[in-house]
Design an enzyme around this catalytic site. Sequence first.
Site, PDB file in Angstrom:
ATOM      1  N   TYR A 145      -1.415  -0.499  11.122  1.00 30.74           N
ATOM      2  CA  TYR A 145      -1.662  -1.140   9.815  1.00 30.74           C
ATOM      3  C   TYR A 145      -0.502  -0.887   8.857  1.00 30.74           C
ATOM      4  O   TYR A 145       0.103  -1.818   8.319  1.00 30.74           O
ATOM      5  CB  TYR A 145      -2.975  -0.623   9.199  1.00 30.74           C
ATOM      6  CG  TYR A 145      -3.101  -0.920   7.711  1.00 30.74           C
ATOM      7  CD1 TYR A 145      -3.246  -2.225   7.257  1.00 30.74           C
ATOM      8  CD2 TYR A 145      -3.048   0.114   6.756  1.00 30.74           C
ATOM      9  CE1 TYR A 145      -3.336  -2.507   5.895  1.00 30.74           C
ATOM     10  CE2 TYR A 145      -3.148  -0.156   5.395  1.00 30.74           C
ATOM     11  CZ  TYR A 145      -3.292  -1.469   4.967  1.00 30.74           C
ATOM     12  OH  TYR A 145      -3.367  -1.738   3.622  1.00 30.74           O
ATOM     13  N   LYS A 204       2.453  -3.385   7.184  1.00 27.96           N
ATOM     14  CA  LYS A 204       2.655  -3.565   5.731  1.00 27.96           C
ATOM     15  C   LYS A 204       4.097  -3.225   5.338  1.00 27.96           C
ATOM     16  O   LYS A 204       4.684  -3.863   4.465  1.00 27.96           O
ATOM     17  CB  LYS A 204       1.669  -2.695   4.935  1.00 27.96           C
ATOM     18  CG  LYS A 204       0.206  -3.035   5.114  1.00 27.96           C
ATOM     19  CD  LYS A 204      -0.169  -4.429   4.630  1.00 27.96           C
ATOM     20  CE  LYS A 204      -0.167  -4.566   3.116  1.00 27.96           C
ATOM     21  NZ  LYS A 204      -0.682  -5.879   2.670  1.00 27.96           N
ATOM     22  N   THR A 215       0.817  -1.230   0.000  1.00 24.17           N
ATOM     23  CA  THR A 215       0.000   0.000   0.000  1.00 24.17           C
ATOM     24  C   THR A 215       0.848   1.277   0.000  1.00 24.17           C
ATOM     25  O   THR A 215       1.976   1.276   0.517  1.00 24.17           O
ATOM     26  CB  THR A 215      -0.902   0.002   1.264  1.00 24.17           C
ATOM     27  OG1 THR A 215      -1.440   1.298   1.467  1.00 24.17           O
ATOM     28  CG2 THR A 215      -0.118  -0.356   2.522  1.00 24.17           C
ATOM     29  N   ASP A 216       0.279   2.340  -0.528  1.00 28.08           N
ATOM     30  CA  ASP A 216       0.949   3.652  -0.501  1.00 28.08           C
ATOM     31  C   ASP A 216       1.167   4.146   0.932  1.00 28.08           C
ATOM     32  O   ASP A 216       2.000   5.017   1.180  1.00 28.08           O
ATOM     33  CB  ASP A 216       0.145   4.699  -1.299  1.00 28.08           C
ATOM     34  CG  ASP A 216      -1.301   4.883  -0.834  1.00 28.08           C
ATOM     35  OD1 ASP A 216      -1.735   4.167   0.097  1.00 28.08           O
ATOM     36  OD2 ASP A 216      -1.999   5.729  -1.419  1.00 28.08           O
ATOM     37  N   GLU A 217       0.422   3.566   1.885  1.00 23.82           N
ATOM     38  CA  GLU A 217       0.496   4.052   3.269  1.00 23.82           C
ATOM     39  C   GLU A 217       1.850   3.768   3.918  1.00 23.82           C
ATOM     40  O   GLU A 217       2.170   4.360   4.949  1.00 23.82           O
ATOM     41  CB  GLU A 217      -0.638   3.450   4.104  1.00 23.82           C
ATOM     42  CG  GLU A 217      -2.001   3.840   3.575  1.00 23.82           C
ATOM     43  CD  GLU A 217      -3.130   3.568   4.541  1.00 23.82           C
ATOM     44  OE1 GLU A 217      -2.902   3.595   5.753  1.00 23.82           O
ATOM     45  OE2 GLU A 217      -4.256   3.343   4.059  1.00 23.82           O
TER      46      GLU A 217
HETATM   47  N1  LIG Z   1      -8.325  -1.466  -0.096  1.00 20.75           N
HETATM   48  C1  LIG Z   1      -7.369  -0.637  -0.530  1.00 20.75           C
HETATM   49  O1  LIG Z   1      -7.643   0.502  -0.904  1.00 20.75           O
HETATM   50  C2  LIG Z   1      -5.933  -1.117  -0.605  1.00 20.75           C
HETATM   51  C3  LIG Z   1      -4.975  -0.262  -1.166  1.00 20.75           C
HETATM   52  C4  LIG Z   1      -3.654  -0.716  -1.289  1.00 20.75           C
HETATM   53  C5  LIG Z   1      -3.323  -1.987  -0.836  1.00 20.75           C
HETATM   54  N2  LIG Z   1      -4.266  -2.780  -0.272  1.00 20.75           N
HETATM   55  C6  LIG Z   1      -3.866  -4.131   0.167  1.00 20.75           C
HETATM   56  O2  LIG Z   1      -4.593  -5.046  -0.634  1.00 20.75           O
HETATM   57  C7  LIG Z   1      -4.854  -6.224   0.113  1.00 20.75           C
HETATM   58  C8  LIG Z   1      -6.338  -6.531   0.087  1.00 20.75           C
HETATM   59  O3  LIG Z   1      -7.053  -5.429   0.645  1.00 20.75           O
HETATM   60  P1  LIG Z   1      -8.650  -5.439   0.722  1.00 20.75           P
HETATM   61  O4  LIG Z   1      -9.088  -4.034   0.758  1.00 20.75           O
HETATM   62  O5  LIG Z   1      -9.190  -6.352  -0.308  1.00 20.75           O
HETATM   63  O6  LIG Z   1      -8.862  -6.082   2.169  1.00 20.75           O
HETATM   64  P2  LIG Z   1     -10.127  -6.826   2.764  1.00 20.75           P
HETATM   65  O7  LIG Z   1     -10.090  -6.552   4.217  1.00 20.75           O
HETATM   66  O8  LIG Z   1     -11.352  -6.515   1.993  1.00 20.75           O
HETATM   67  O9  LIG Z   1      -9.796  -8.377   2.510  1.00 20.75           O
HETATM   68  C9  LIG Z   1      -8.776  -9.042   3.182  1.00 20.75           C
HETATM   69  C10 LIG Z   1      -9.069 -10.538   3.106  1.00 20.75           C
HETATM   70  O10 LIG Z   1      -7.951 -11.231   3.673  1.00 20.75           O
HETATM   71  C11 LIG Z   1      -8.438 -12.250   4.513  1.00 20.75           C
HETATM   72  N3  LIG Z   1      -7.431 -12.513   5.546  1.00 20.75           N
HETATM   73  C12 LIG Z   1      -6.905 -11.631   6.446  1.00 20.75           C
HETATM   74  N4  LIG Z   1      -5.983 -12.226   7.204  1.00 20.75           N
HETATM   75  C13 LIG Z   1      -5.910 -13.514   6.782  1.00 20.75           C
HETATM   76  C14 LIG Z   1      -5.137 -14.627   7.168  1.00 20.75           C
HETATM   77  N5  LIG Z   1      -4.258 -14.536   8.196  1.00 20.75           N
HETATM   78  N6  LIG Z   1      -5.286 -15.794   6.511  1.00 20.75           N
HETATM   79  C15 LIG Z   1      -6.181 -15.896   5.499  1.00 20.75           C
HETATM   80  N7  LIG Z   1      -6.959 -14.879   5.084  1.00 20.75           N
HETATM   81  C16 LIG Z   1      -6.822 -13.702   5.724  1.00 20.75           C
HETATM   82  C17 LIG Z   1      -9.744 -11.713   5.091  1.00 20.75           C
HETATM   83  O11 LIG Z   1     -10.581 -12.772   5.543  1.00 20.75           O
HETATM   84  C18 LIG Z   1     -10.308 -10.958   3.905  1.00 20.75           C
HETATM   85  O12 LIG Z   1     -11.121 -11.789   3.094  1.00 20.75           O
HETATM   86  C19 LIG Z   1      -4.312  -5.976   1.525  1.00 20.75           C
HETATM   87  O13 LIG Z   1      -3.047  -6.568   1.617  1.00 20.75           O
HETATM   88  C20 LIG Z   1      -4.185  -4.469   1.610  1.00 20.75           C
HETATM   89  O14 LIG Z   1      -3.149  -4.095   2.486  1.00 20.75           O
HETATM   90  C21 LIG Z   1      -5.565  -2.379  -0.140  1.00 20.75           C
END
Ligand SMILES: NC(=O)c1ccc[n+]([C@@H]2O[C@H](COP(=O)([O-])OP(=O)(O)OC[C@H]3O[C@@H](n4cnc5c(N)ncnc54)[C@H](O)[C@@H]3O)[C@@H](O)[C@H]2O)c1
Length: 327
Positions: A145, A149, A121-123
Site C-alpha cells: 500500500y 502511494k 499518506t504519512d506511510e
Molecule cells: N484513511 C486514512 O487514515 C488516510 C490517511 C492518509 C491518506 N489517506 C488517503 O486518502 C485517500 C482516501 O482514503 P479513504 O480512507 O477514504 O479510503 P476508502 O477505502 O474509504 O475509499 C476509497 C474510495 O476510492 C474508491 N476507488 C478505489 N480505487 C478506485 C478506482 N480505481 N477508480 C475509482 N474509484 C476507486 C473506492 O471505491 C472507495 O470509495 C486514499 O488515497 C488514502 O491513501 C487515507
Amino acid sequence: MKLLVTGGLGFIGSNFILRALENPKLKITNIDACLYGSNPLNVKQVNNNSRYKYVKGNITNKRLVDKLVSNVDAVINFAAESHVDRSISDPKPFIDSNIYGIYVLLESIRKYKKKLVQISTDEVFGSLKSSSATERYPYSPSSPYSASKAAAENLVNSYFVTYDSDVITTRCTNNYGPRQSPEKLIPKTILLAERNKKIPIYGVGKNIRDWIFVLDHCDAVLKVLFKGKKGDSYNISADNEIDNLRIVKKVLKIMGKSEDLIEFIVDRPGHDFRYSLNSNRIRKNLSWKPAHRLEEGLRQTVEWYQQNREWTRHISDNAFTISWKTR
Ligand SMILES: NC(=O)c1ccc[n+]([C@@H]2O[C@H](COP(=O)([O-])OP(=O)(O)OC[C@H]3O[C@@H](n4cnc5c(N)ncnc54)[C@H](O)[C@@H]3O)[C@@H](O)[C@H]2O)c1
C-alpha cells in the site's frame, strides 16, 4: 468552480464532498468505482443537490476520465485501495488504482491543462523512531500500500518537473470520524464494543499513530486547493500521537465499555512502529490548524456510529474478523 472528486463514496472523499458543498460556489462530480471502502449511503444527503453529480466509473478508464476532466477546473484524487492488510494478501489492485490510476489522471490534466491535488499518506516515509517527517524526508515505504502511494507521489512530482503540470500533493496522518470502513481500527472498536464482541489488537498494541479528525483533513485539502503552491507538497497532522492500545481504551471509556473486551492477536508482517509528520509548512504558509481535539472528535465519532443505524445495520460480524492472514 467545478471539481472532480475521485473516490467520493469512500471515507475521506465523502466527508470532503459534504464539506465542500457547504460552499455554494462549488460544484462537484464524484467518480467512484464502488470498490473496497465505498458506501453509497456516505453521500445520501447530497444525492438531490443540483451542484452534485455521481458517475460510477474507474479512474483507470482513460476515455471516461478525459470526458470528466475536460469539464472541471480541478481534480482531487482520493480514489485508492487504502487498506494495508489487504495490500499484504493481494497487492495487484493497489498497483492498478494507486499507480496506474494516478497516471491516467495526470495524463488527462496535462492534456486539458487542469489542476490536480493528490491525496497521500504519512506511510510513504515508513516507520520513524523519534523525529517527525518534514516534506523533504526520504521515502521508505514498508507495505505494498505505502509503496504504491510513494510511487504515485513520485509520478505526480515528475509531471510538475517535466511538464510543468499544476499539481500539489497532500500527506496526512491516520484519519478517524464518520463513514469509515468497519475494517479500520476506530470504527471496528466502536461497532464490536456495541455488540459486546472481542476487539482484536495487533501484537501488544504499542504501535503509534498520529490521529486527525476527518473534517480537519478535509479543511486542510480545501486550503491547499485554493491557496497551495503549485509543485509543493503539504504534510497534514494534528499532533495526536498515541499507541493503538491507548486509543482503543479511550473509545471504550467514551462508550462506557469494559477493557476486558480487548484481545491481542498475532501481529501483521512489516507492521510499522510509528508514523509522524511535521505539519509546520501548511500551518505557517496556509494558516491551517486542526479544529478538533482528540477527545472531542472521538466522542463525535462514537455518537455518529451509534446514531446512524441505517449505515451500521448491514455490517456483518465477518467484516471485523478477517485479517491479512485469512484473506
Ligand atoms: N484513511 C486514512 O487514515 C488516510 C490517511 C492518509 C491518506 N489517506 C488517503 O486518502 C485517500 C482516501 O482514503 P479513504 O480512507 O477514504 O479510503 P476508502 O477505502 O474509504 O475509499 C476509497 C474510495 O476510492 C474508491 N476507488 C478505489 N480505487 C478506485 C478506482 N480505481 N477508480 C475509482 N474509484 C476507486 C473506492 O471505491 C472507495 O470509495 C486514499 O488515497 C488514502 O491513501 C487515507
